[in-house]
Write a protein that holds these residues in place. Structure first.
Motif, PDB file in Angstrom:
ATOM      1  N   LEU A  26     -10.112   9.264   7.698  1.00  0.00           N
ATOM      2  CA  LEU A  26     -10.775   9.573   6.418  1.00  0.00           C
ATOM      3  C   LEU A  26     -11.153   8.286   5.678  1.00  0.00           C
ATOM      4  CD1 LEU A  26     -11.416  12.275   4.825  1.00  0.00           C
ATOM      5  CD2 LEU A  26      -9.652  11.483   3.247  1.00  0.00           C
ATOM      6  N   MET A  27     -10.299   7.280   5.783  1.00  0.00           N
ATOM      7  CA  MET A  27     -10.537   6.022   5.075  1.00  0.00           C
ATOM      8  C   MET A  27     -11.783   5.288   5.586  1.00  0.00           C
ATOM      9  SD  MET A  27      -8.629   5.539   2.585  1.00  0.00           S
ATOM     10  CE  MET A  27      -8.000   7.097   2.060  1.00  0.00           C
ATOM     11  N   GLN A  28     -12.275   5.683   6.750  1.00  0.00           N
ATOM     12  CA  GLN A  28     -13.509   5.061   7.250  1.00  0.00           C
ATOM     13  C   GLN A  28     -14.700   5.446   6.376  1.00  0.00           C
ATOM     14  OE1 GLN A  28     -12.946   2.713   9.480  1.00  0.00           O
ATOM     15  NE2 GLN A  28     -10.840   3.468   9.318  1.00  0.00           N
ATOM     16  N   MET A  29     -14.585   6.582   5.678  1.00  0.00           N
ATOM     17  CA  MET A  29     -15.635   6.936   4.716  1.00  0.00           C
ATOM     18  C   MET A  29     -15.715   5.878   3.625  1.00  0.00           C
ATOM     19  SD  MET A  29     -14.874  11.023   4.225  1.00  0.00           S
ATOM     20  CE  MET A  29     -16.180  11.344   3.031  1.00  0.00           C
ATOM     21  N   ALA A  30     -14.549   5.415   3.177  1.00  0.00           N
ATOM     22  CA  ALA A  30     -14.504   4.396   2.126  1.00  0.00           C
ATOM     23  C   ALA A  30     -14.980   3.050   2.661  1.00  0.00           C
ATOM     24  CB  ALA A  30     -13.080   4.286   1.578  1.00  0.00           C
ATOM     25  N   LYS A  31     -14.519   2.728   3.857  1.00  0.00           N
ATOM     26  CA  LYS A  31     -14.846   1.417   4.433  1.00  0.00           C
ATOM     27  C   LYS A  31     -16.344   1.288   4.695  1.00  0.00           C
ATOM     28  CE  LYS A  31     -13.585  -0.039   8.754  1.00  0.00           C
ATOM     29  NZ  LYS A  31     -12.562  -0.277   9.793  1.00  0.00           N
ATOM     30  N   THR A  32     -16.942   2.304   5.338  1.00  0.00           N
ATOM     31  CA  THR A  32     -18.379   2.229   5.632  1.00  0.00           C
ATOM     32  C   THR A  32     -19.182   2.249   4.326  1.00  0.00           C
ATOM     33  OG1 THR A  32     -18.414   4.634   5.944  1.00  0.00           O
ATOM     34  CG2 THR A  32     -18.217   3.290   7.923  1.00  0.00           C
ATOM     35  N   THR A  33     -18.729   3.059   3.363  1.00  0.00           N
ATOM     36  CA  THR A  33     -19.423   3.118   2.066  1.00  0.00           C
ATOM     37  C   THR A  33     -19.505   1.737   1.426  1.00  0.00           C
ATOM     38  OG1 THR A  33     -18.830   5.414   1.595  1.00  0.00           O
ATOM     39  CG2 THR A  33     -19.243   4.004  -0.302  1.00  0.00           C
ATOM     40  N   ALA A  34     -18.381   1.019   1.454  1.00  0.00           N
ATOM     41  CA  ALA A  34     -18.351  -0.307   0.829  1.00  0.00           C
ATOM     42  C   ALA A  34     -19.321  -1.254   1.529  1.00  0.00           C
ATOM     43  CB  ALA A  34     -16.926  -0.857   0.857  1.00  0.00           C
ATOM     44  N   ALA A  35     -19.374  -1.189   2.856  1.00  0.00           N
ATOM     45  CA  ALA A  35     -20.269  -2.075   3.609  1.00  0.00           C
ATOM     46  C   ALA A  35     -21.733  -1.704   3.366  1.00  0.00           C
ATOM     47  CB  ALA A  35     -19.933  -2.001   5.102  1.00  0.00           C
ATOM     48  N   GLY A  83      -1.087  15.896  -6.703  1.00  0.00           N
ATOM     49  CA  GLY A  83      -0.802  17.182  -6.059  1.00  0.00           C
ATOM     50  C   GLY A  83      -1.298  17.132  -4.627  1.00  0.00           C
ATOM     51  N   GLU A  84      -2.296  17.947  -4.342  1.00  0.00           N
ATOM     52  CA  GLU A  84      -2.901  17.909  -3.009  1.00  0.00           C
ATOM     53  C   GLU A  84      -4.056  16.922  -2.997  1.00  0.00           C
ATOM     54  OE1 GLU A  84      -3.624  22.345  -2.430  1.00  0.00           O
ATOM     55  OE2 GLU A  84      -3.448  21.615  -0.368  1.00  0.00           O
ATOM     56  N   GLY A  85      -4.104  16.092  -1.974  1.00  0.00           N
ATOM     57  CA  GLY A  85      -5.264  15.232  -1.767  1.00  0.00           C
ATOM     58  C   GLY A  85      -5.984  15.757  -0.546  1.00  0.00           C
ATOM     59  N   LEU A 130     -10.901  12.056  -1.700  1.00  0.00           N
ATOM     60  CA  LEU A 130     -11.271  10.637  -1.597  1.00  0.00           C
ATOM     61  C   LEU A 130     -12.388  10.263  -2.569  1.00  0.00           C
ATOM     62  CD1 LEU A 130     -10.995   7.904  -0.060  1.00  0.00           C
ATOM     63  CD2 LEU A 130     -12.751   8.749   1.513  1.00  0.00           C
ATOM     64  N   ALA A 131     -13.243  11.229  -2.883  1.00  0.00           N
ATOM     65  CA  ALA A 131     -14.367  10.970  -3.796  1.00  0.00           C
ATOM     66  C   ALA A 131     -13.888  10.422  -5.135  1.00  0.00           C
ATOM     67  CB  ALA A 131     -15.164  12.255  -4.012  1.00  0.00           C
ATOM     68  N   THR A 169       0.648  15.306  -1.240  1.00  0.00           N
ATOM     69  CA  THR A 169       0.141  15.110   0.112  1.00  0.00           C
ATOM     70  C   THR A 169      -1.298  14.617   0.026  1.00  0.00           C
ATOM     71  OG1 THR A 169      -0.608  17.405   0.237  1.00  0.00           O
ATOM     72  CG2 THR A 169       1.580  16.922   1.120  1.00  0.00           C
ATOM     73  N   TYR A 170      -1.742  13.926   1.063  1.00  0.00           N
ATOM     74  CA  TYR A 170      -3.092  13.350   1.086  1.00  0.00           C
ATOM     75  C   TYR A 170      -3.467  13.356   2.559  1.00  0.00           C
ATOM     76  CZ  TYR A 170      -6.710   9.931  -0.478  1.00  0.00           C
ATOM     77  OH  TYR A 170      -7.871   9.272  -0.793  1.00  0.00           O
ATOM     78  N   SER A 171      -4.518  14.119   2.888  1.00  0.00           N
ATOM     79  CA  SER A 171      -4.719  14.415   4.301  1.00  0.00           C
ATOM     80  C   SER A 171      -6.194  14.502   4.688  1.00  0.00           C
ATOM     81  CB  SER A 171      -4.039  15.757   4.610  1.00  0.00           C
ATOM     82  OG  SER A 171      -4.231  16.096   5.947  1.00  0.00           O
ATOM     83  N   VAL A 172      -6.469  14.173   5.939  1.00  0.00           N
ATOM     84  CA  VAL A 172      -7.841  14.232   6.461  1.00  0.00           C
ATOM     85  C   VAL A 172      -8.335  15.679   6.526  1.00  0.00           C
ATOM     86  CG1 VAL A 172      -7.097  14.274   8.890  1.00  0.00           C
ATOM     87  CG2 VAL A 172      -9.373  13.419   8.331  1.00  0.00           C
ATOM     88  N   ALA A 173      -7.399  16.615   6.691  1.00  0.00           N
ATOM     89  CA  ALA A 173      -7.741  18.042   6.720  1.00  0.00           C
ATOM     90  C   ALA A 173      -6.497  18.800   6.304  1.00  0.00           C
ATOM     91  CB  ALA A 173      -8.158  18.467   8.125  1.00  0.00           C
ATOM     92  N   SER A 174      -6.642  20.040   5.845  1.00  0.00           N
ATOM     93  CA  SER A 174      -5.453  20.817   5.523  1.00  0.00           C
ATOM     94  C   SER A 174      -4.715  21.120   6.822  1.00  0.00           C
ATOM     95  CB  SER A 174      -5.850  22.115   4.826  1.00  0.00           C
ATOM     96  OG  SER A 174      -6.421  23.003   5.763  1.00  0.00           O
ATOM     97  N   PRO A 175      -3.380  21.205   6.781  1.00  0.00           N
ATOM     98  CA  PRO A 175      -2.645  21.529   8.005  1.00  0.00           C
ATOM     99  C   PRO A 175      -3.132  22.847   8.627  1.00  0.00           C
ATOM    100  CG  PRO A 175      -1.127  20.902   6.259  1.00  0.00           C
ATOM    101  CD  PRO A 175      -2.485  20.980   5.631  1.00  0.00           C
TER     102      PRO A 175
END
Ligand SMILES: [Zn+2]
Lengths: 281, 328
Positions: A171-180, B198-200, B206-207, B221-227
Motif C-alpha cells: 500500500l505504501m507504494q501508492m505514497a512512494k510513487t505519488t511523491a516521485a 481506529g480502522e485504517g 492512506l489518502a 489496525t492499518y491494512s492493505v485490505a480488510s481481513p
C-alpha cells in the motif's frame, strides 16, 4: 544494470500465446490466426475487441528503435513470508514462468516518434498487475530518472490494485510513487498515462490518475472498487458499460478513448504539444 | 447480539460493573462498611479484564478497532481548544464522513481533518459508516491546500473501513479524488501529523495519512485490505479472515517495525473506550509534540524528509525486512 533490448526480436520471443496458433475472440467468437492478431496489435479484426497485451508486446508496438530497460535487477521478495492457498514465493515463480516477466511492470527509456521518453508498462499477466514493493520501486526510479533527463513519462497502467501478499508495504507504494510523480511534474515535465484493461484500486487511486493527460483504451475496465465489490455492497447488478473507458469519458474522468491501432499516432501527436524540441511538424 | 468479538466479551463485565456501582451507592447511603467487599469485587473485575484483554491477537484488534464505543475523530477534535468546521468540496456536496476545519491545538492554529463514523445506526447512515466518497477526499484536498497556503500544520485522524465503493463514487471518480489527495499531502509545505485511531482501511485511509509523523493507537489496525476481503480473494473463503488478519501484519507493533508508523499510543487495558478522556489527552499531547518539533523545519527540509521517508518504505532487498517477517 541497463539492458539493451531489441523490440522486434523480443516480441517474437514472448513465451505466452506462442503455443496457440489460433486464438478465439472472447467477445465475438471469431477464430483468429495468431500472427494476424499480433499484426493488428491484439485487436480482434472482426469486432475490435482489445485483448490484454503483454508488456514487451506493448513496448514493441509503441517504441521506435531500442528500448533500454532500467531497474530490471530489482526483484521481488517475500517480506511477510506470505502463504494462503499457495505460498507467495510459488506464485511469484509461476507468474514469472508464465509471463516471462520478473515483476508486474517493465520500465525503461525509448524513443517514440522523434521524442525520447520514459516508459513504464504494467502487465496484468504478472500477479494481476498488482503493485508490490518492486513495482513501486521501479516506477519511482523511472520518474526520478525521467526528471533528471527532463523527458516526458508515459505509463501504461493495468492493475488489480495493491498486492495483498506484501501487506502495508505494498500500500505504501501508492505514497512512494505519488511523491516521485509530484516532484517530476513540479519541475514542469509532462506525464501521460494510458489506462488499459483493467486499471483499478491502488494504482488507479495513485499515479494513474495523477497524469496531465489520461488516455484510455477502448472498452477498458477502469475504476476504484472492483465490480463484484460494488455489486455485493449495493445488492444489484451493474449495467454492462459501468466503469468502461467510454463511461469514464462521459463522466469527465479521462481525456480520451483511443483504439489501440491508432494509439501510437495519438501519443506522438500529444507529445508534440508537450515537448518543444525538436518539433517541426 | 453483536458481531463484534470485543462487545460480546464485555457483556459479563457490564453485570459486574453494575454490582460494583450498586455496592458503592449503598455504602454511601448506609453507615455499614462495605469497602472490603467492594475492593474484592474490583480486584476480580481487574483480573477478568486482564484475562480477557491482556494480550490481543491481530483478529481481536480488528474487532477492537471497530468497537462501537471506540473514540471517533470528533471525540478528539472536540478536545481541541477551538474548532471551526469548514464544509464542502466546492463542486457537488458536503461529505459528512469527513469532518475538517480550522482549530487551535494548545494555542497553535492548525487545520484538522478526520474520518468520521457514526456512534449509532442513524448517524452511521448519515456518515456512510465512515466511508468517504470522492467529495470527502476533495474536501480534504481543499483543506490541505488551504493549510499549506496559510502555513497551518495539518492534523488528521484516520478511521475508516475504506473509501466508499458505490455507484455514485465511481461516477464521481473516486480514484482521481484519492490520487489528488495523496498528491496534495505529498507536496504540502507544512507539517503533517496523522493519527490512526481506529480502522485504517487501505487507500481510503492512506489518502489522509501521508504525513511527517504517523501516530497509531495500540489496538488500531492499518491494512492493505480488510481481513474479510483478503480472505475472500486469496483464500476464496471468508472464514479465513482471522488467519488473513494475522498474516497481513496490520497491528501497530508490526507497522512500527516496518517504519509505516512512527509512534504508538498505548491504550488502557480493554481498549481506548475504557478511558477515552485519557487516550484523547495523551494522543493530543503526542500530536502537539510532533507539530512543535516539525514546525522548526523549513518547508524545503520538511518536503525532503517526507520524500525520503516514503522513498525508503518497502525497500526491495529481502534481507532488509526479514526481521519483521519472522515475527508472529
Ligand atoms: Zn471479436
Amino acid at each position: 544494470m541497463m539492458r539493451e533490448w531489441l523490440p522486434s526480436r523480443r516480441a517474437r520471443e514472448t513465451p505466452r500465446n506462442d503455443a496457440a496458433l489460433w486464438v478465439k475472440c472472447p467477445k465475438c467468437g471469431e477464430v483468429l490466426y495468431r500472427r494476424d492478431l499480433a499484426a493488428s496489435l491484439f485487436v480482434c479484426t472482426r469486432c475490435s475487441y482489445h485483448f490484454r497485451m503483454s508488456a514487451y508486446d506493448r513496448i514493441a508496438s509503441i517504441v521506435d528503435g531500442d528500448f533500454t530497460e532500467i531497474a530490471s535487477e530489482v526483484l521481488p521478495s517475500d517480506p511477510l513470508q506470505w502463504s494462503d492457498k499457495k505460498s507467495y514465493q510459488t506464485k511469484l515463480k509461476s507468474d514469472a514462468e508464465n509471463s516471462g516477466l520478473s515483476e508486474s511492470v517493465v520500465c525503461g527509456f525509448a524513443t517514440i516518434g522523434r521524442f525520447p521518453v520514459a516508459l513504464g508498462v504494467m502487465d496484468f499477466h504478472f500477479r494481476g498487475g498488482t503493485m508490490g514493493r518492486v513495482t513501486g520501486e521501479r516506477i519511482t526510479r523511472l520518474f526520478e530518472e525521467a526528471r533528471r533527463r527532463k523527458v516526458p513519462c508515459i505509463i501504461f497502467a493495468a492493475s488489480g490494485g495493491a498486492r495483498m501478499e506484501e501487506g502495508m508495504l505494498a500500500l505504501m507504494q501508492m505514497a512512494k510513487t505519488t511523491a516521485a510523480v509530484a516532484r517530476f511534474m513540479e519541475d514542469g515535465n509532462f506525464f501521460l498515462v494510458v489506462l488499459t484493461d483493467p486499471t483499478t484500486g491502488g494504482v488507479a487511486a495513485s499515479f494513474a490518475f495523477q497524469a496531465d493527460v489520461i488516455v484510455a483504451e477502448s472498452k477498458a475496465m477502469i475504476g476504484f472498487a472492483g465490480r463484484r465489490v460494488i455489486e455485493q455492497t449495493i445488492r444489484q447488478r451493474l449495467p454492462d458499460q459501468f466503469q468502461t473507458a467510454e463511461f469514464l469519458l462521459e463522466k469527465g474522468a479521462i481525456d480520451m478513448v483511443v483504439d489501440r491501432r491508432e494509439l501510437k499516432e495519438k501519443l506522438v501527436r500529444l507529445l508534440e504539444y508537450a515537448v518543444r524540441e525538436p518539433v517541426s511538424p | 447480539m453483536s458481531n463484534n468479538l470485543i462487545v460480546e466479551r464485555e457483556k459479563g463485565l457490564v453485570e459486574l460493573e453494575r454490582r460494583i456501582a450498586e455496592l458503592r451507592e449503598a455504602s454511601a447511603a448506609q453507615p455499614l462498611d462495605m469497602s472490603a467487599e467492594i475492593a474484592g469485587l474490583e480486584e476480580r473485575y481487574q483480573a477478568i479484564l486482564r484475562e480477557l484483554f491482556g494480550s490481543l491477537s491481530p483478529w481481536e484488534k480488528v474487532h477492537m478497532a471497530r468497537h462501537p464505543a471506540r473514540p471517533t475523530s470528533l471525540d478528539y477534535i472536540s478536545r481541541f481548544d477551538r474548532f471551526d468546521e469548514l464544509h464542502g468540496d466546492r463542486h457537488y456536496r458536503d461529505d459528512p464522513s469527513i469532518v475538517g476545519g480550522f482549530a487551535f491545538l494548545r494555542s497553535r492554529a492548525v487545520m484538522v481533518i478526520g474520518q468520521q463514523r457514526g456512534r449509532d445506526t442513524r448517524e452511521n447512515l448519515r456518515r456512510n459508516f465512515g466511508m468517504p466518497a470522492p467529495e470527502g477526499y476533495r474536501k480534504t484536498s481543499r483543506l490541505a491546500r488551504l493549510a499549506s497556503r496559510l502555513q497551518l500544520p495539518v492534523v488528521t485522524f484516520v478511521d475508516t473501513k475504506g473509501a466508499d465503493p458505490g455507484i455514485s463514487s465511481e461516477e464521481h471518480a473516486q480514484s482521481e479524488a484519492i490520487a489528488v489527495c495523496l498528491q496534495t499531502f505529498a507536496t504540502a509545505r507544512v507539517p503533517i501529523v496523522a493519527a490512526i485511531i481506529g480502522e485504517g482501511g487501505s487507500g481510503g485511509a492512506l489518502a489522509l495519512a501521508i504525513a511527517d509523523h504517523v501516530l497509531m493507537l495500540e489496538h488500531s489496525t492499518y491494512s492493505v485490505a480488510s481481513p474479510e476481503g483478503c480472505a475472500a480473494i486469496l483464500w476464496s473463503d471468508a472464514s479465513k479472515a482471522e488467519e488473513a488478519a494475522a498474516r497481513l501484519k496490520l497491528t501497530a507493533d508490526d507497522l512500527r517495525r516496518f517504519g509505516v508508523v512512527d509512534e504508538i499510543i498505548v491504550e488502557p487495558l480493554g481498549g481506548a473506550h475504557r478511558n477515552a478522556q485519557d487516550v484523547v489527552t495523551r494522543t493530543l499531547d503526542a500530536v502537539d509534540r510532533s507539530v512543535a518539533r516539525l514546525s522548526s523545519l523549513s518547508p524545503e527540509e520538511l518536503l525532503d524528509e517526507r520524500y525520503e521517508k516514503y522513498r525508503r518504505l518497502g525497500e526491495w532487498q529481502a534481507q532488509s525486512l526479514q526481521p519483521a517477517g519472522t515475527a508472529q
